[in-house]
Design a protein around this motif. Structure first.
Motif, mmCIF file in Angstrom:
data_model
loop_
_atom_site.group_PDB
_atom_site.id
_atom_site.type_symbol
_atom_site.label_atom_id
_atom_site.label_comp_id
_atom_site.label_asym_id
_atom_site.label_seq_id
_atom_site.Cartn_x
_atom_site.Cartn_y
_atom_site.Cartn_z
ATOM 1 N N SER G 15 13.750 -33.835 -45.747
ATOM 2 C CA SER G 15 14.385 -34.504 -44.607
ATOM 3 C C SER G 15 14.417 -36.025 -44.699
ATOM 4 N N TYR G 16 13.970 -36.575 -45.835
ATOM 5 C CA TYR G 16 14.011 -38.035 -45.973
ATOM 6 C C TYR G 16 15.435 -38.566 -45.853
ATOM 7 N N LEU G 19 16.418 -38.640 -42.260
ATOM 8 C CA LEU G 19 15.813 -39.752 -41.539
ATOM 9 C C LEU G 19 16.443 -41.092 -41.886
ATOM 10 N N SER G 20 16.968 -41.191 -43.101
ATOM 11 C CA SER G 20 17.373 -42.522 -43.540
ATOM 12 C C SER G 20 18.865 -42.801 -43.345
ATOM 13 N N LEU G 56 21.688 -45.088 -48.806
ATOM 14 C CA LEU G 56 20.300 -45.108 -48.322
ATOM 15 C C LEU G 56 19.677 -43.719 -48.429
ATOM 16 N N MET G 60 16.307 -42.548 -50.890
ATOM 17 C CA MET G 60 15.110 -41.900 -50.373
ATOM 18 C C MET G 60 14.885 -40.495 -50.916
#
Ligand SMILES: Cc1ncc(C[n+]2csc(CCOP(=O)(O)OP(=O)(O)O)c2C)c(N)n1
Ligand SMILES: Cc1ncc(C[n+]2csc(CCOP(=O)(O)OP(=O)(O)O)c2C)c(N)n1
Ligand code: SF4
Ligand code: SF4
Ligand code: SF4
Ligand code: SF4
Ligand code: SF4
Ligand code: SF4
Ligand SMILES: [Mg+2]
Ligand SMILES: [Mg+2]
Lengths: 360, 187, 82, 252, 252, 360, 82, 187
Positions: G15-16, G19-20, G56, G60
């Motif tokens: 899930s990075y 989130l990013s 981004l 990540m």
């Protein structure tokens, strides 16, 4: 270079390394082997080599591991406690199949002990003091000339088998001076296609490692190493023998101790006694066949060691059936005198044939 | 031919050097030779000694329990080794530093040699006492010829140290002569 | 007001006491060789009243072979091991 | 509108999946190394020396020559390489157990020698590979499998700040702490890696990059929670920044 | 005029001669330890753990319980003691080879753990006992038996300042560098030893005293020349002082 | 406590240590032994003990040395590479005559190897992987119950002889669960008048050391140690034997491997074959006499090991004269199956009497 | 102006990326389980023009399984590995 | 009496726990028993399996090449172990997760058991699939009595985990029953 020179054993060893094309030394000071790093710190500079005083023996052996993996002939040296600290690294080198030379100018152990001559590190050297199924090639000189010659030989064998090699000597051999003949032609270092130097475009990159996790991989790897050790036993045992027709007792010893035995042999023969003498030069691979044959002829075997009985195991494992065997042992810096040895040999000659495993 | 000698004294007296010179000369004579210093403890100072074995055959033990000869340059070294010297062996004792009364072995061809005085007065350099002792030993033992030792001295030193060579030769010869005379005297 | 005793047989002739005495009361005795083989230090202050018992010499003696004596009333100023 | 690929796997990163747990930052570090190697075109002369820890399989992922080092000894092994092959690029890759505990002596002395290598230091505050034991960098109060009651300085001592300590050594050319828990951090981390390699290429001496990383598995947190923990608990104790740089082009 | 003895051998210093060379400062350190033990009346509960180096015979000189430690490992051995006997006073006595080279990891981690022991560190810039090889503290340019051409930072790295480095660690309660080459220095050195023992008695954590010392033998200088060298060459690189003190009674 | 509990081998070992009065643990994590420190980190807190996670194995063994010198029962544990790093410390402990326990839950070696069960550290354990003439007491459990019992025994022997002891086990023994009966009464730790705790006024201060520099001191010390090892051989060998009247072959194995051999013995007897089984429990001192007697009765001996042949040396050194001997070896995580073992045993029964030193 | 490709079979669902992404264009696909046993991330931006190609998300992604595509003219701004 | 069984699946499925429960119950029955997990590589995730050996005599090998029974909760584990099961042995397969087409051994008393569905639908807790599998195994093998396992479940858990005991017992029984029915069906 082709004249005899008086030289210290440690210096001859260092010169042997240079002659073998070794250009990298990594080591940490410890008595009684400091002549080696001190000499090489100057000598290697002359031949554009690299001398590094490492911060510890652990760093030394791992620098050696790195230099070996980069394809160089390289070495370290130390004594008892320092060699103990190198056991993990030596196990890694054997596991990763990296050649390289470690020198052990022994002290007395266990513990801090003392710096007198001793052969108490035989087990550590020949059994692999580190973890796992491996062996280090172990050569044991008994003269300053051999300190030179066997160092060269050790590098050759290490490269032949891609396995670390160890020279096992002591304060007598390190400190004594004898005339030495140095070789004229220095050795050519073999190319090592397995070494890591970066992978040119188009060629696959390489790995050096000892970690094998998939099923059976590690068992296969262990058998592969085992086969190398078997090959060593077949092709590269080294032994010096001076057998006597009709000898009544065979003296076995290695390293500096064998010098005392040589004197005893001379004394015995002067008295008309029939004695033979055999000296394992390669302690691993141990020259079992040579010993078996010689012991068969003699029937009685006297092992002389400067410890409480370590090569004694290998001797007994390699005697002709029915031989009687005795051990003359002096640990802790005690040196068996030629007189003592002669006396024991005479006792054996007089004694019956029973297997006398006593330790005197 | 077989000869072994223990050379002993304090650190700093040049004991190892004269052992070295002797061994080197023996090598030049074409003989087998070993030079073995004592391996001291891991600390400073104290005694220094070495053993030189010279032989026409390959040498076994480089150390000895019963030397043919002894060169003693300090009281402790005399006390430690004189009892070990072979019967009728040779003992060269530097009486400038060693108490003559400590000499107990009557059976030995012992010449008390005031080597420091000889060095200072006859050679002109008190640091040559060790060389004087070596000269005396050569006279007493005959194990290596004076010529070979002089040849050794000449080839042994490099650079600045070469300027001492003439003095060394002189010291060797003075020691040699004193021993010869002493022995004739005694004989 | 003070004096020192040097155990000359155990002195190694390092000269630290010589260097540290503010009154130059100590010297190396070039004539004498002690059991250990060294020229020992010698206290030259016995005759006069020069030694203050300051113990700087003793502070510096690596062999701990200097004893320092001092006039009683001055004693309190001195810390250390006395 | 013609779209062009602007971000993809670096060429020197092999096309196989990492063994890392979900949310483990080791993968990002591997990628950054691959990018640096590609950018400087040094795949042909780079040698990687991973320590033992979750990074031990580096040899499977980066398409460069790789030599395994015993646990903690990578800097010594790298020294051996670098002295034989001074024109190659040599880096170690070590966890906080590997570098901060068992390998303390090797990294301090290698740094002190100013050895011209790069040390990649992944600080995740635990021994990941062996199951989450306390590391030298574990925070006070943090529970691990060997500090069930939380790290207590009376028994366990204090979390070590390696970058700060190494920065005190003369031999160190570059020492920086970066983070991987957000994209801005990763971008700075990339710059630090680039800088370190560049300085090595310029023979400037020992370069060191510490990566604050998550080990969600052994922190027993989801990757999302682990991200939050880095902000809330980890960075306050381990401040980011360049602690030493021999010349100072301002790039972070 | 009645003279009283104001300076004598401390009672806990045995009446035998040291094996040290003339002018070696190890003797002074031994005496200072004896004085501290006498002053605090702790002969009955003090345990000394010398490393391996010229100090190895500590057991012959100090009349206290003494345990030999393998080279470099005295802080670990002392940790074992202290954890079993928390009410005893435990100190190590280590040379710069012992502590700064092979024993780096042990001293850093013991300091970091804040182990309540005292480390006596004799920095003489060489490996005395083994014949004068280069130590981690050897100055740049200094010739030793393994740096015949003088220490060169490209090959050998930089002299390590242990006190400064250790002072960065949270676990350290007291870290000071003192000298022995003049009487004023010795007096300050005594205070530092006293302070360290006092803090240990008060359970304040890890205390560390570095002594700048002469090894005339291996410096190949007379004791007098060695004294001058400390002023001229050694102290400029190794500044004296207290680098860390948890509470700060101004005493030096 | 007097009920059987299902327990992991590592946990049983840890409980054994606590029962033996061990209150100090120093160690560094390594698979596959992490259950020991993890469990003890909690368990020791319950009994007011001290658990320290050391920064390395070298620190661990030296903390152990210090704690032992202070008179405590204390321990460390690790696996292959970590145990290699402890060799210097173990040598010092033996030299300084300090009791203490080291546990080796082995991995595969050499090098980083792998964590599957293996017996490749037999040489290191029994020969003293460190420098000098010394031995460590080595006990090899083969069940979870023995992980508990032999740990207690190891502390007792260590104290009896003032010598370090080592438990040699592997991933099988460490990870498996079996029912265990824990002792009701925990051990009393003996007083140790030699330990250093500070010297009360009037009593002499003490030294613990291994450095002996004066003439002969070290030789005497080495002989003193040697006599202790001889005494161990006489008084404290441990062996399990299940001999069969008229057995035609004797199976020898130790540790986890002996469990496979036990299955093979059952299978063989089910088929009516006459086989015996002997298991050295103390690997040092090695139960040579028991083996000699048993081998005399059997005439043929099959050694089964999970390495390339290490106990094999001790077996051959202790056979009755004339016995034929064979080795079934599987290194690198390979586990000899009961079927394989049975097959080899049958081969030997069928074969002639010649000494068959082959390795399969 | 941009889009991403997620190799969902190799995604570990951390899930990075979710989130990013500043535009919330990525989500974890709770319905799907991939070969590795995880719920992979899914890019929801295909339809619109929302994705800026800022990468981004890719920065990540610990598994390095996101490729980012962007409008050519914006490309130069981006450093890094492209 | 001798019985060995391999229990296998993914990490996190509770494989080791049901092995533990089985072993514990066997101990309570007064039998000899060993429980042996697979020693994985030093890394996260992946397969998990364990072997339980139960016997009225002392147990030799705690591992097995030819188990009497297999509990398989994932495709890879079925593929890895089904070939090894003894002739006419028992195989309990969780068909909620395993592809039924992969089942190849016709000689085995195999009942395809949708354990996840059973757990979810009949027990009301999808995390109980492993317990359902254990219940089915008990029915198939008869190696340990249901009572002992229930007793074990009751004594095994402490604190908060005890609240799941009734559900576990339910899961055990559902699994047991499904297996019994399936076997009757097949028989
Ligand atoms: C000599 C030695 N000791 C211990 C180990 C076991 N070991 C392997 S990895 C590791 C630590 C891993 O932690 P870290 O270095 O922080 O790396 P991470 O997995 O957290 O990235 C340990 C203790 C080993 N392989 N060798
Ligand atoms: C493991 C090990 N390595 C090396 C040595 C040899 N050694 C003995 S003392 C010493 C160094 C001494 O130097 P230092 O610690 O500075 O003490 P100093 O003598 O200068 O006071 C060394 C390297 C040893 N005894 N053990
Ligand atoms: S006490 Fe002071 S004045 Fe007296 S001799 Fe010593 S240094 Fe000099
Ligand atoms: S300081 Fe001590 S050892 Fe040195 S000269 Fe003076 S009295 Fe002698
Ligand atoms: S255990 Fe931690 S460090 Fe290791 S792969 Fe998993 S998340 Fe990463
Ligand atoms: S060698 Fe140096 S440190 Fe050692 S005793 Fe002599 S002067 Fe002191
Ligand atoms: S490239 Fe940027 S906008 Fe597009 S999905 Fe990724 S993070 Fe979101
Ligand atoms: S960051 Fe990568 S691995 Fe994580 S959820 Fe997104 S695509 Fe999957
Ligand atoms: Mg970590
Ligand atoms: Mg020093």
């Amino acid at each position: 270079m082709s004249e005899r020179q008086m030289m210290k054993g440690s210096v001859a060893l260092a010169e042997g390394a240079v002659a073998a094309g070794c250009r990298y030394y990594f080591g940490y000071p410890i008595t009684p082997q400091n002549d080696i790093p001190e000499y090489l710190s100057v000598r290697l500079a002359e031949v554009d080599g690299v001398f590094i005083q490492a911060e510890s023996e652990i760093a030394s052996i791992n620098m050696l591991l790195g230099a070996a993996a980069a394809g160089a002939r390289a070495m370290t040296s130390s004594s008892g406690p320092g060699i103990s600290l190198m056991q993990e690294g030596l196990s890694y080198m054997a596991g990763s199949e990296l050649p390289g030379l470690a020198v052990n100018i022994t002290r007395i152990g266990p513990g801090l002990g003392g710096i007198a001559p001793s052969q108490g590190d035989y087990f550590q050297a020949t059994r692999g003091g580190g973890h796992g199924d491996y062996h280090v090639i172990v050569l044991a000189p008994n003269s300053v000339q051999e300190m030179y010659d066997l160092t060269i030989k050790a590098f050759e064998l290490a490269d032949k088998y891609r396995n670390p090699a160890l020279i096992l000597a002591d304060a007598i051999l390190g400190q004594m001076k004898e005339p030495v003949l140095l070789h004229d032609a220095p050795q050519r270092v073999p190319g090592k296609e397995w070494a890591l130097k970066g992978a040119p475009v188009g060629l696959p990159t390489k790995r050096i490692k000892s970690l094998y996790l998939k099923d059976d991989e590690m068992e296969k790897h262990n058998w592969h190493l085992f086969r190398k050790y078997s090959q060593m036993r077949e092709e590269d045992t080294m032994v010096e023998a001076d057998l006597d027709e009709g000898m009544e007792v065979l003296l076995v010893s290695f390293g500096s101790c064998s010098r005392m035995v040589q004197s005893a042999v001379r004394m015995a023969r002067d008295r008309g006694l029939k004695v033979g003498y055999i000296r394992p030069i390669s302690l691993f691979p141990f020259p079992g066949d040579a010993l078996r044959e010689a012991s068969e002829k003699a029937g009685k075997v006297l092992t002389v060691e400067m410890n409480t009985g370590q090569m004694w195991d290998d001797v007994r494992l390699n005697l002709a059936p029915g031989c009687s065997a005795r051990l003359l042992a002096r640990p802790g810096g005690g040196i068996p005198t030629p007189g003592q040895i002669l006396e024991e040999a005479e006792k054996m000659i007089k004694a019956g044939d029973e297997v006398a495993k006593s330790i005197c | 031919m077989y000869y072994d000698v223990i050379l002993s004294g304090f650190g700093g007296q040049g004991i190892l050097l004269i052992g070295d010179l002797l061994a080197h000369a023996a090598m030049l004579e074409g003989l087998h030779v070993t030079w073995m210093p004592s391996y001291g403890v891991e600390m400073r100072g104290g005694a220094a000694n070495c053993t030189v074995v010279i032989s026409s055959e390959k040498i076994g033990s480089p150390i000895t329990d019963e030397p043919c000869g002894l060169i003693a340059m300090s009281n402790p070294s005399l006390l430690k080794f004189q009892g070990k010297v072979k019967k009728e062996g040779l003992m060269v004792v530097n009486t400038s530093l060693v108490d003559s009364q400590l000499i107990e072995r009557g059976d030995l061809g012992t010449v008390p040699l005031p080597a420091n005085e000889i060095a200072y007065q006859e050679v002109g350099e008190h640091k040559m006492a060790n060389i004087v002792m070596l000269g005396a030993f050569l006279a007493g033992s005959g194990v290596v010829s004076m010529e070979k030792v002089e040849e050794t001295v000449d080839s042994f030193f490099e650079g600045g140290k070469r300027k001492n060579i003439p003095l060394m030769v002189k010291a060797l010869r003075r020691g040699f002569q004193h021993q010869k005379e002493g022995m004739e005297h005694a004989g | 007001m003070g004096k020192i005793l040097i155990d000359a047989e155990k002195c190694k002739g390092c000269s630290y006491c010589v260097l540290s005495c503010p009154r130059q009361l100590i010297a190396i005795d070039g004539e004498r060789i002690n059991m250990l083989g060294y020229n020992p230090a010698r206290f030259n202050g016995d005759s006069g009243e020069k030694c203050t018992g300051c113990a700087l010499c003793a502070e510096m003696c690596p062999e701990v072979v200097i004893e320092v004596y001092r006039d009683k009333k001055k004693q309190k100023e001195k810390g250390g091991a006395g | 509108m013609k779209l062009q690929k602007v971000f993809a796997r670096p060429a020197s990163l092999a096309e196989i999946s990492f063994h890392f747990c979900p949310g483990c930052h080791h993968g990002i570090v591997h990628r950054l190394l691959g990018e640096a190697i590609d950018t400087y075109g040094i795949r042909e002369k780079t040698i990687g020396v991973p320590g033992v820890g979750c990074c031990v399989f580096l040899y499977d992922y980066l398409d460069i020559d790789v030599c395994e080092a015993p646990h903690g000894r990578a800097p010594a092994v790298a020294t051996g390489f670098k002295r034989v092959l001074p024109r190659n690029v040599v880096f170690t890759y070590q966890g906080d157990g590997d570098l901060g505990a068992i390998g303390m002596s090797e990294v301090v002395h290698t740094a002190n020698r100013g050895e011209n290598i790069t040390v990649i230091f992944v600080n995740n505050g635990v021994y990941g590979m062996t199951g989450g034991q306390m590391a030298p960098t574990t925070l006070l109060g943090q529970q691990t499998t060997t500090s069930a009651f939380g790290r207590d300085f009376h028994r366990d001592g204090y979390p070590i700040r390696m970058t700060e300590m190494l920065a005190t050594l003369e031999g160190v050319a570059f020492a920086a702490r970066v983070t991987l828990h957000n994209a801005a951090g990763v971008k700075k981390a990339r710059k630090a890696v680039m800088k370190a390699f560049e300085m090595q290429l310029n023979n400037m001496g020992f370069t060191f990059v510490e990566f604050i990383s998550a080990c969600p598995t052994n922190w027993r947190l989801s990757p999302e929670e682990a991200t939050a923990r880095i902000d809330d608990e980890v960075l306050p104790y381990y401040p980011l920044g360049i602690y030493k740089e021999r010349k100072s082009p301002d790039y972070l």
